[in-house]
Scaffold this active site. Structure first.
Site, PDB file in Angstrom:
ATOM      1  N   GLU A  94      32.935   2.962  -4.126  1.00  0.00           N
ATOM      2  CA  GLU A  94      32.978   1.456  -4.102  1.00  0.00           C
ATOM      3  C   GLU A  94      33.921   0.804  -5.132  1.00  0.00           C
ATOM      4  O   GLU A  94      34.359  -0.193  -4.804  1.00  0.00           O
ATOM      5  CB  GLU A  94      31.674   0.913  -4.041  1.00  0.00           C
ATOM      6  CG  GLU A  94      30.755   1.188  -2.896  1.00  0.00           C
ATOM      7  CD  GLU A  94      30.824   0.438  -1.730  1.00  0.00           C
ATOM      8  OE1 GLU A  94      30.929  -0.590  -2.078  1.00  0.00           O
ATOM      9  OE2 GLU A  94      29.996   0.806  -0.639  1.00  0.00           O
ATOM     10  N   TYR A 127      27.844  -4.451  -6.058  1.00  0.00           N
ATOM     11  CA  TYR A 127      27.273  -2.980  -6.368  1.00  0.00           C
ATOM     12  C   TYR A 127      28.719  -2.334  -6.912  1.00  0.00           C
ATOM     13  O   TYR A 127      28.829  -1.728  -7.993  1.00  0.00           O
ATOM     14  CB  TYR A 127      26.824  -2.058  -5.219  1.00  0.00           C
ATOM     15  CG  TYR A 127      27.000  -0.713  -5.237  1.00  0.00           C
ATOM     16  CD1 TYR A 127      26.040   0.085  -6.101  1.00  0.00           C
ATOM     17  CD2 TYR A 127      28.012   0.018  -4.888  1.00  0.00           C
ATOM     18  CE1 TYR A 127      25.969   1.382  -6.392  1.00  0.00           C
ATOM     19  CE2 TYR A 127      27.831   1.494  -5.013  1.00  0.00           C
ATOM     20  CZ  TYR A 127      26.991   2.166  -5.698  1.00  0.00           C
ATOM     21  OH  TYR A 127      26.787   3.519  -6.063  1.00  0.00           O
ATOM     22  N   SER A 144      31.315   5.291  -7.976  1.00  0.00           N
ATOM     23  CA  SER A 144      31.186   5.387  -6.640  1.00  0.00           C
ATOM     24  C   SER A 144      32.713   4.953  -6.105  1.00  0.00           C
ATOM     25  O   SER A 144      33.434   4.167  -6.713  1.00  0.00           O
ATOM     26  CB  SER A 144      30.361   4.548  -6.119  1.00  0.00           C
ATOM     27  OG  SER A 144      30.428   3.941  -4.625  1.00  0.00           O
TER      28      SER A 144
HETATM   29  P1  NDP Z   1      19.197   7.199  -5.098  1.00  0.00           P
HETATM   30  O1  NDP Z   1      19.075   5.840  -4.739  1.00  0.00           O
HETATM   31  O2  NDP Z   1      18.844   8.345  -4.251  1.00  0.00           O
HETATM   32  O3  NDP Z   1      18.729   7.560  -6.629  1.00  0.00           O
HETATM   33  C1  NDP Z   1      18.824   6.594  -7.675  1.00  0.00           C
HETATM   34  C2  NDP Z   1      17.819   6.836  -8.923  1.00  0.00           C
HETATM   35  O4  NDP Z   1      17.949   5.986  -9.916  1.00  0.00           O
HETATM   36  C3  NDP Z   1      16.117   7.149  -8.232  1.00  0.00           C
HETATM   37  O5  NDP Z   1      15.714   8.196  -9.080  1.00  0.00           O
HETATM   38  C4  NDP Z   1      15.864   5.484  -9.157  1.00  0.00           C
HETATM   39  O6  NDP Z   1      14.207   5.769  -9.308  1.00  0.00           O
HETATM   40  C5  NDP Z   1      16.599   5.734 -10.233  1.00  0.00           C
HETATM   41  N1  NDP Z   1      16.501   4.295 -10.937  1.00  0.00           N
HETATM   42  C6  NDP Z   1      16.824   3.183 -10.103  1.00  0.00           C
HETATM   43  N2  NDP Z   1      16.614   2.116 -11.085  1.00  0.00           N
HETATM   44  C7  NDP Z   1      16.186   2.666 -12.481  1.00  0.00           C
HETATM   45  C8  NDP Z   1      15.920   2.052 -13.568  1.00  0.00           C
HETATM   46  N3  NDP Z   1      16.011   0.831 -13.946  1.00  0.00           N
HETATM   47  N4  NDP Z   1      15.647   3.187 -14.620  1.00  0.00           N
HETATM   48  C9  NDP Z   1      15.732   4.448 -14.432  1.00  0.00           C
HETATM   49  N5  NDP Z   1      15.990   5.080 -13.154  1.00  0.00           N
HETATM   50  C10 NDP Z   1      16.208   4.147 -12.419  1.00  0.00           C
HETATM   51  O7  NDP Z   1      20.718   7.433  -5.531  1.00  0.00           O
HETATM   52  P2  NDP Z   1      21.680   8.786  -5.259  1.00  0.00           P
HETATM   53  O8  NDP Z   1      21.018  10.049  -5.633  1.00  0.00           O
HETATM   54  O9  NDP Z   1      22.186   8.752  -3.667  1.00  0.00           O
HETATM   55  O10 NDP Z   1      23.007   8.597  -6.199  1.00  0.00           O
HETATM   56  C11 NDP Z   1      22.860   8.895  -7.496  1.00  0.00           C
HETATM   57  C12 NDP Z   1      23.891   8.134  -8.149  1.00  0.00           C
HETATM   58  O11 NDP Z   1      25.247   8.213  -7.570  1.00  0.00           O
HETATM   59  C13 NDP Z   1      23.732   6.764  -8.275  1.00  0.00           C
HETATM   60  O12 NDP Z   1      24.266   6.116  -9.498  1.00  0.00           O
HETATM   61  C14 NDP Z   1      24.512   6.073  -6.960  1.00  0.00           C
HETATM   62  O13 NDP Z   1      25.045   4.891  -7.264  1.00  0.00           O
HETATM   63  C15 NDP Z   1      25.754   7.031  -7.296  1.00  0.00           C
HETATM   64  N6  NDP Z   1      26.366   7.351  -5.950  1.00  0.00           N
HETATM   65  C16 NDP Z   1      26.069   7.673  -4.956  1.00  0.00           C
HETATM   66  C17 NDP Z   1      26.795   7.890  -3.660  1.00  0.00           C
HETATM   67  C18 NDP Z   1      26.055   8.454  -2.665  1.00  0.00           C
HETATM   68  O14 NDP Z   1      26.805   8.471  -1.378  1.00  0.00           O
HETATM   69  N7  NDP Z   1      24.738   9.003  -2.508  1.00  0.00           N
HETATM   70  C19 NDP Z   1      28.135   7.665  -3.584  1.00  0.00           C
HETATM   71  C20 NDP Z   1      28.812   7.304  -5.038  1.00  0.00           C
HETATM   72  C21 NDP Z   1      27.927   7.185  -6.024  1.00  0.00           C
HETATM   73  P3  NDP Z   1      13.100   5.415  -8.139  1.00  0.00           P
HETATM   74  O15 NDP Z   1      12.939   6.763  -7.477  1.00  0.00           O
HETATM   75  O16 NDP Z   1      12.237   4.982  -9.041  1.00  0.00           O
HETATM   76  O17 NDP Z   1      13.973   4.381  -7.264  1.00  0.00           O
HETATM   77  P1  GDP Z   2      27.196   2.464   1.756  1.00  0.00           P
HETATM   78  O1  GDP Z   2      28.612   2.799   1.976  1.00  0.00           O
HETATM   79  O2  GDP Z   2      26.901   3.090   0.478  1.00  0.00           O
HETATM   80  O3  GDP Z   2      27.115   0.903   1.710  1.00  0.00           O
HETATM   81  O4  GDP Z   2      26.324   3.073   2.706  1.00  0.00           O
HETATM   82  P2  GDP Z   2      25.531   2.582   4.076  1.00  0.00           P
HETATM   83  O5  GDP Z   2      24.855   3.872   4.497  1.00  0.00           O
HETATM   84  O6  GDP Z   2      24.637   1.641   3.535  1.00  0.00           O
HETATM   85  O7  GDP Z   2      26.564   1.802   4.981  1.00  0.00           O
HETATM   86  C1  GDP Z   2      27.358   2.372   5.437  1.00  0.00           C
HETATM   87  C2  GDP Z   2      28.324   1.671   6.513  1.00  0.00           C
HETATM   88  O8  GDP Z   2      27.282   1.435   7.686  1.00  0.00           O
HETATM   89  C3  GDP Z   2      28.509   0.260   6.046  1.00  0.00           C
HETATM   90  O9  GDP Z   2      29.678  -0.195   6.405  1.00  0.00           O
HETATM   91  C4  GDP Z   2      27.498  -0.764   6.909  1.00  0.00           C
HETATM   92  O10 GDP Z   2      28.353  -1.917   7.139  1.00  0.00           O
HETATM   93  C5  GDP Z   2      27.527   0.266   8.329  1.00  0.00           C
HETATM   94  N1  GDP Z   2      25.967   0.087   8.877  1.00  0.00           N
HETATM   95  C6  GDP Z   2      25.850  -0.288  10.220  1.00  0.00           C
HETATM   96  N2  GDP Z   2      24.650  -0.588  10.327  1.00  0.00           N
HETATM   97  C7  GDP Z   2      23.887  -0.516   9.280  1.00  0.00           C
HETATM   98  C8  GDP Z   2      22.619  -0.547   8.957  1.00  0.00           C
HETATM   99  O11 GDP Z   2      21.677  -0.974   9.823  1.00  0.00           O
HETATM  100  N3  GDP Z   2      22.306  -0.163   7.759  1.00  0.00           N
HETATM  101  C9  GDP Z   2      23.103   0.101   6.880  1.00  0.00           C
HETATM  102  N4  GDP Z   2      22.716   0.481   5.386  1.00  0.00           N
HETATM  103  N5  GDP Z   2      24.366   0.172   7.076  1.00  0.00           N
HETATM  104  C10 GDP Z   2      24.920  -0.055   8.369  1.00  0.00           C
END
Ligand code: NDP
Ligand code: GDP
Length: 336
Positions: free
Chosen positions: A126, A148, A124
């Protein structure tokens, strides 16, 4: 011969889009689902019967080892994570167990059972959370500033170490935020698009927000920092970059982003305007949604991915948010 791809985190946003992409390319897709007492996986319901699902948990290495031994994947996409940065302050240990050590368990299971499989790690942006510079690329130093981000640094560097130590084809996609109608409501984009849709339709039983409270109360949405800035792209396009990374001749890490930034305030304006509402009448700041630390505003320079993978973002921020509002309206109408 048909190739097999293993996806952890298949029920999530990215896992579901990736499974669609890979089945359309003729892969046999095996997805790891974690056990739960509910059977509700809306993101992949349309794929039941087209993909193989295996129960597994990244907390359980024996379980992962067995799945990899049995399916012998050509490609492994490790997407499973506690993926919500905001939640990682409340659950730092769970985040470390799943997001950091979970990756190590997957790497170890892959090394032992399918060392020739190509491994994608969902890194990420992050990992650059504490970096001051405005634009980040593959050379930017990793300085994370929340639980995270730190877990993702561990996972990313462990993946790089497995690549260097064992010669595994492992790569990290350093993805900036990417969104879609399948984004969890814990993230600000979907929170806002769903709230705009609920208010426009006069929904009286909205879904819950991340604190377990009704998402809207008295036609108002509670948010945190409206000045926060992100580089937001469309998830469906980002999973294509994941696949392209594993088709390269050599394993390499890439930044995937749009190189454009927007504020949460701007996001509110676009989402509420999509349903002819003025966001200022419906958004209130609630301190409970502010974070102990914010990551610095930064855009991602994806020029290396463009040159080597032929990848670039296509969907504009405005179109993405409008698409999400429209999808939430359809979802709420269906629910009625
Ligand atoms: P989601 O939160 O939508 O999906 C996460 C998945 O991980 C879900 O299927 C969840 O299952 C599964 N999971 C969580 N805990 C476990 C566990 N203990 N064992 C097995 N499976 C588990 O995330 P995204 O699809 O958005 O992101 C995919 C990946 O990319 C993640 O690693 C995320 O951190 C990373 N990422 C995402 C970004 C974004 O903007 N979306 C940006 C950069 C990185 P369940 O449905 O049961 O919760
Ligand atoms: P992140 O970049 O993966 O943490 O994605 P988020 O969508 O959770 O947050 C993006 C930005 O939106 C962060 O800087 C938060 O501080 C800001 N933000 C403002 N209000 C909210 C809120 O109510 N919920 C979340 N999740 N983020 C918020």
């Amino acid at each position: 011969m048909q190739r097999t791809a293993l996806i952890s985190g298949i029920s999530g946003q990215d896992g579901s889009y990736l499974a669609e992409l890979l089945t359309s390319k003729g892969y046999h897709v095996v997805g790891i689902l974690r056990r739960s007492t509910h059977y509700h996986h809306p993101n992949i319901a349309h794929l039941y019967g087209k993909i193989q699902l295996e129960y597994g948990d990244v907390l359980d290495e024996a379980n992962l080892t067995q799945i990899i031994r049995e399916c012998q994947p050509d490609e492994i996409y490790h997407l499973a994570a506690q993926s919500v940065p905001a939640d990682s302050w409340r659950q730092p240990l769970v985040t470390a167990e799943i997001t950091a050590l979970g990756t190590l368990r997957m790497l170890e299971a892959a090394r032992l059972e399918a060392p020739h499989a190509r491994f994608y790690q969902a890194t990420s942006r992050e990992i650059f959370g504490g970096v001051a510079q405005e634009v980040c690329d593959e050379e930017t130093p990793t300085i994370a500033n929340n639980p995270y981000g730190i877990a993702k640094v561990f996972a990313h560097q462990m993946m790089q170490t497995y690549r260097e130590s064992y010669g595994m084809f492992a790569c990290g996609g350093i993805l900036f935020n990417h969104e879609s109608p399948r984004r969890s409501l814990h993230f600000v984009t979907r929170k806002i698009t769903m709230a705009a849709a609920c208010i426009a339709l006069g929904v009286s039983d909205p879904p819950l927000n991340e604190l377990g409270e009704p998402l809207i109360q008295d036609r108002r949405l509670q948010l945190g920092n409206l000045d926060a800035v992100r580089d937001w792209g469309y998830a469906r396009e980002y999973v294509d970059a994941m696949w392209r990374m594993l088709q390269c001749a050599e394993p390499r890490d890439f930044v995937i982003a749009t190189n454009q930034c927007h504020t949460v305030r701007e996001l509110c304006r676009i989402a509420f305007a999509a349903v002819d509402l003025d966001w200022q009448n419906h958004v209130v700041v609630d301190e409970r949604f502010l974070r102990p630390t914010e990551i610095n505003a930064a855009r991602g320079d994806y020029s290396a991915a463009k040159a080597a993978l032929g990848w670039q973002p296509e969907t504009s921020f405005e179109d993405l948010i409008q698409m999400m509002v429209e999808a939430d309206i359809q979802l709420l109408r269906k629910r009625k």
